[in-house]
Design a protein around this motif. Sequence first.
Motif, mmCIF file in Angstrom:
data_model
loop_
_atom_site.group_PDB
_atom_site.id
_atom_site.type_symbol
_atom_site.label_atom_id
_atom_site.label_comp_id
_atom_site.label_asym_id
_atom_site.label_seq_id
_atom_site.Cartn_x
_atom_site.Cartn_y
_atom_site.Cartn_z
ATOM 1 N N SER A 7 27.003 69.090 -18.271
ATOM 2 C CA SER A 7 26.880 70.097 -17.211
ATOM 3 C C SER A 7 27.026 69.410 -15.863
ATOM 4 N N GLY A 8 27.207 70.219 -14.831
ATOM 5 C CA GLY A 8 27.248 69.681 -13.482
ATOM 6 C C GLY A 8 28.622 69.607 -12.848
ATOM 7 N N GLY A 9 29.646 69.954 -13.606
ATOM 8 C CA GLY A 9 30.981 69.912 -13.043
ATOM 9 C C GLY A 9 31.196 71.020 -12.020
ATOM 10 N N GLY A 10 32.334 70.935 -11.332
ATOM 11 C CA GLY A 10 32.644 71.959 -10.344
ATOM 12 C C GLY A 10 33.779 71.528 -9.450
ATOM 13 N N LEU A 11 33.927 72.265 -8.357
ATOM 14 C CA LEU A 11 34.971 72.001 -7.375
ATOM 15 C C LEU A 11 34.337 71.327 -6.163
ATOM 16 N N VAL A 12 34.929 70.230 -5.745
ATOM 17 C CA VAL A 12 34.400 69.478 -4.618
ATOM 18 C C VAL A 12 35.555 68.929 -3.793
ATOM 19 N N GLN A 13 35.333 68.765 -2.509
ATOM 20 C CA GLN A 13 36.361 68.193 -1.656
ATOM 21 C C GLN A 13 36.400 66.685 -1.816
ATOM 22 N N ALA A 14 37.545 66.126 -1.534
ATOM 23 C CA ALA A 14 37.689 64.675 -1.581
ATOM 24 C C ALA A 14 36.662 64.031 -0.654
ATOM 25 N N GLY A 15 36.054 62.957 -1.155
ATOM 26 C CA GLY A 15 34.996 62.289 -0.413
ATOM 27 C C GLY A 15 33.611 62.781 -0.764
ATOM 28 N N GLY A 16 33.545 63.886 -1.489
ATOM 29 C CA GLY A 16 32.265 64.464 -1.866
ATOM 30 C C GLY A 16 31.667 63.834 -3.094
ATOM 31 N N SER A 17 30.565 64.432 -3.555
ATOM 32 C CA SER A 17 29.823 63.887 -4.693
ATOM 33 C C SER A 17 29.499 64.985 -5.699
ATOM 34 N N LEU A 18 29.343 64.570 -6.936
ATOM 35 C CA LEU A 18 28.858 65.427 -8.010
ATOM 36 C C LEU A 18 28.006 64.593 -8.940
ATOM 37 N N ARG A 19 27.066 65.243 -9.594
ATOM 38 C CA ARG A 19 26.248 64.571 -10.600
ATOM 39 C C ARG A 19 26.364 65.334 -11.907
ATOM 40 N N LEU A 20 26.903 64.655 -12.908
ATOM 41 C CA LEU A 20 27.032 65.245 -14.231
ATOM 42 C C LEU A 20 25.850 64.836 -15.101
ATOM 43 N N THR A 122 33.021 69.048 -19.228
ATOM 44 C CA THR A 122 32.774 69.825 -18.021
ATOM 45 C C THR A 122 33.873 69.497 -17.014
ATOM 46 N N GLN A 123 34.421 70.516 -16.398
ATOM 47 C CA GLN A 123 35.566 70.347 -15.507
ATOM 48 C C GLN A 123 35.122 69.860 -14.135
ATOM 49 N N VAL A 124 35.799 68.842 -13.662
ATOM 50 C CA VAL A 124 35.606 68.347 -12.301
ATOM 51 C C VAL A 124 36.945 68.460 -11.581
#
Length: 128
Positions: A7-20, A122-124
């Motif tokens: 879980s935790g995927g999503g759409l983010v701008q370049a330079g951003g962060s995500l936590r899966l 999960t899609q990133v």
Amino acid sequence: QVQLVESGGGLVQAGGSLRLSCAASGRSFSSNNKVMGWFRQAPGKEREFVGAITWTGGRTYYSDSVKGRFTISRDNAKNTVFLQMNSLKSEDTAVYYCGVDFQRSYTYTSNAREYAYWGQGTQVTVSS
């Protein structure tokens, strides 16, 4: 049997962060002799090794493409592994999978065939 749920995927701008997150369950998962791996797969490409963490000791390994940007950690009590992704680039866009390797305890393999169980992914998506 082992069940893995990312879980935790999503759409983010370049330079951003995500936590899966990758939550594991199942009787077979109780063994401490295992390594958790993160892989990713972009359309038309093979599944690519991202990194791994040993369950005992928490030793981490990363591919050159993510080293210094991604961090893998685990919560043994919750049977959960995390992938913190910082400074994301458009080339990081992919479906991210976690897998478990019961053949190793203190080292890792980047060969996806060595991992016995996988989550659904999960899609990133990183927009430039």
